[in-house]
Design an enzyme around this catalytic site. Sequence first.
Site, PDB file in Angstrom:
ATOM      1  N   ASP A   4     -47.388  47.816   3.965  1.00 48.94           N
ATOM      2  CA  ASP A   4     -46.721  47.982   5.254  1.00 48.94           C
ATOM      3  C   ASP A   4     -47.267  49.259   5.897  1.00 48.94           C
ATOM      4  O   ASP A   4     -46.951  50.366   5.477  1.00 48.94           O
ATOM      5  CB  ASP A   4     -45.206  48.078   5.004  1.00 48.94           C
ATOM      6  CG  ASP A   4     -44.425  48.425   6.267  1.00 48.94           C
ATOM      7  OD1 ASP A   4     -45.049  48.557   7.341  1.00 48.94           O
ATOM      8  OD2 ASP A   4     -43.194  48.564   6.170  1.00 48.94           O
ATOM      9  N   HIS A  29     -39.299  50.498   2.805  1.00 47.52           N
ATOM     10  CA  HIS A  29     -38.452  50.263   3.984  1.00 47.52           C
ATOM     11  C   HIS A  29     -37.451  49.117   3.807  1.00 47.52           C
ATOM     12  O   HIS A  29     -37.731  48.135   3.120  1.00 47.52           O
ATOM     13  CB  HIS A  29     -39.366  49.945   5.167  1.00 47.52           C
ATOM     14  CG  HIS A  29     -38.693  49.994   6.491  1.00 47.52           C
ATOM     15  ND1 HIS A  29     -38.347  48.865   7.185  1.00 47.52           N
ATOM     16  CD2 HIS A  29     -38.296  51.047   7.252  1.00 47.52           C
ATOM     17  CE1 HIS A  29     -37.780  49.212   8.334  1.00 47.52           C
ATOM     18  NE2 HIS A  29     -37.743  50.532   8.399  1.00 47.52           N
ATOM     19  N   ASN A  89     -41.547  58.280  16.790  1.00 45.79           N
ATOM     20  CA  ASN A  89     -42.703  57.794  16.032  1.00 45.79           C
ATOM     21  C   ASN A  89     -43.860  57.456  16.966  1.00 45.79           C
ATOM     22  O   ASN A  89     -44.784  56.745  16.588  1.00 45.79           O
ATOM     23  CB  ASN A  89     -42.321  56.544  15.242  1.00 45.79           C
ATOM     24  CG  ASN A  89     -41.188  56.817  14.275  1.00 45.79           C
ATOM     25  OD1 ASN A  89     -41.196  57.830  13.584  1.00 45.79           O
ATOM     26  ND2 ASN A  89     -40.206  55.941  14.238  1.00 45.79           N
ATOM     27  N   SER A  93     -42.261  56.401   5.402  1.00 46.10           N
ATOM     28  CA  SER A  93     -41.668  56.751   6.690  1.00 46.10           C
ATOM     29  C   SER A  93     -40.804  57.998   6.648  1.00 46.10           C
ATOM     30  O   SER A  93     -40.692  58.690   7.657  1.00 46.10           O
ATOM     31  CB  SER A  93     -40.843  55.582   7.203  1.00 46.10           C
ATOM     32  OG  SER A  93     -39.812  55.260   6.294  1.00 46.10           O
TER      33      SER A  93
HETATM   34  C1  PLP Z   1     -40.247  51.199  11.512  1.00 44.87           C
HETATM   35  C2  PLP Z   1     -40.661  50.518  10.287  1.00 44.87           C
HETATM   36  C3  PLP Z   1     -40.714  49.134  10.224  1.00 44.87           C
HETATM   37  C4  PLP Z   1     -40.183  48.260  11.322  1.00 44.87           C
HETATM   38  O1  PLP Z   1     -40.966  48.292  12.451  1.00 44.87           O
HETATM   39  P1  PLP Z   1     -40.285  47.991  13.863  1.00 44.87           P
HETATM   40  O2  PLP Z   1     -41.416  47.548  14.706  1.00 44.87           O
HETATM   41  O3  PLP Z   1     -39.647  49.258  14.301  1.00 44.87           O
HETATM   42  O4  PLP Z   1     -39.274  46.906  13.631  1.00 44.87           O
HETATM   43  C5  PLP Z   1     -41.228  48.553   9.090  1.00 44.87           C
HETATM   44  N1  PLP Z   1     -41.641  49.303   8.047  1.00 44.87           N
HETATM   45  C6  PLP Z   1     -41.582  50.632   8.072  1.00 44.87           C
HETATM   46  C7  PLP Z   1     -42.075  51.396   6.905  1.00 44.87           C
HETATM   47  C8  PLP Z   1     -41.075  51.295   9.182  1.00 44.87           C
HETATM   48  O5  PLP Z   1     -40.961  52.616   9.185  1.00 44.87           O
END
Ligand code: PLP
Length: 399
Positions: free
Chosen positions: A211, A138, A52, A186
């Site tokens: 998010d 998520h 990512n 995601s």
């Molecule tokens: C990866 C992800 C998170 C968490 O982020 P990290 O910094 O990796 O803990 C939260 N929300 C979504 C949609 C994600 O893909």
Amino acid sequence: MSDQPRATLDWIDTANRDRADQHLSRTLQARGPSTGRTIVDGGRALLNFASNDYLALACDPRVIEAATHAARTFGWGAGASPAVVGWKLPHQELAQELASFEQAEACLLFPTGFAANQGAIQALTSPGDALYLDRLAHASLVSGARASGAALRVYPHLDHARLCEILQRERCRYRRVLIATEGLFSMDGDQPPLPQLSHIAQHFDCMLLVDEAHATGVVGPEGRGAAAKHQVADSVHVRVGTLSKALGSLGGFVVGTRALITHVQHAAPTFLYSTSLPPAAAAAAREALRISRSEPWRREQLLALSGHLAERLTRLGWNLPEPPSPILPVHLGSPERTKAWSDALLQAGFLVPAIRPPTVPRGGARLRISLNAAHTSADVEALANAIAQLRTRENPSHD
Ligand SMILES: *Cc1c(COP(=O)(O)O)cnc(C)c1O
């Protein structure tokens, strides 16, 4: 008596066996160094379509230098939670810069994006309240809802009309309501109808959380995220982002009004009771943010590659979301088939992860291609050709 511990844990053997039988086991593999574009795996450099690190900043020498400098100055570990002595100058500087970048009043940093989501939700909802979540949102949002004790209600993916119907019926049952969605999904690479969601939130007096984990640095003007892209940033009450994806570091953040951030700072257990991210991680993210803003070619390259690969995959018969994003799902249905395709691509020199349940719903197994700014058109073309070949091999009559 002596065999009791074993009997107590027998269920775990069964669970592990069931996972293996359903082709859902995963083996952790220690990978070698990565350049963004490539990653060393078993002594071979593979083209990396699995991370990512969208802007290819995790390995950028300037980011590494910023981290090194901060580690020399502040030490590696933060040493305590932020409210004690774990909030250092690099945290403060990054938080200020993120707030100004996101055109928000204030910003709070968390050890991870997961912790940011969970903490924000726990701070904003409690029993008697409800959280309305897109079905594909998520795990950290679900986890926050569970931890908060609020009712967890799920609406069909991207279906704002359905959400509206549900709220019409149910809004009065709850004190406070929080609607939460990802800004760029995601695993599917699609985007929610944020203007409609914002309108619904206003109409039903709900809080709205977006998010932006995959959107930060990638989507919207200067990479400010999906809410900024749709010009609804001001009516999204809570915007969450991560430092761990396009910003190539580690950590999470929440931006909003000063009052909101003050409240979250006092009420989010994942902020209060967890050690701050390393100051070097904050310094690295700050440098990555600076580069991301001053080198727009990274986003432009990403967009061009995404469009190109989406077009190739569409011609091969896959449905891809519009507009194209650096997350491109190639749906294959069964975990078994997905694993076989991922293995075959690995043989051919491409690292493309097989995403299987429970990360995605049953029947939703897929290859998840993620692009980054260090990829070239030739890389993407080569991957498209390899996928076309796999399809032909599986179904020779088609070509
Ligand atoms: C990866 C992800 C998170 C968490 O982020 P990290 O910094 O990796 O803990 C939260 N929300 C979504 C949609 C994600 O893909």
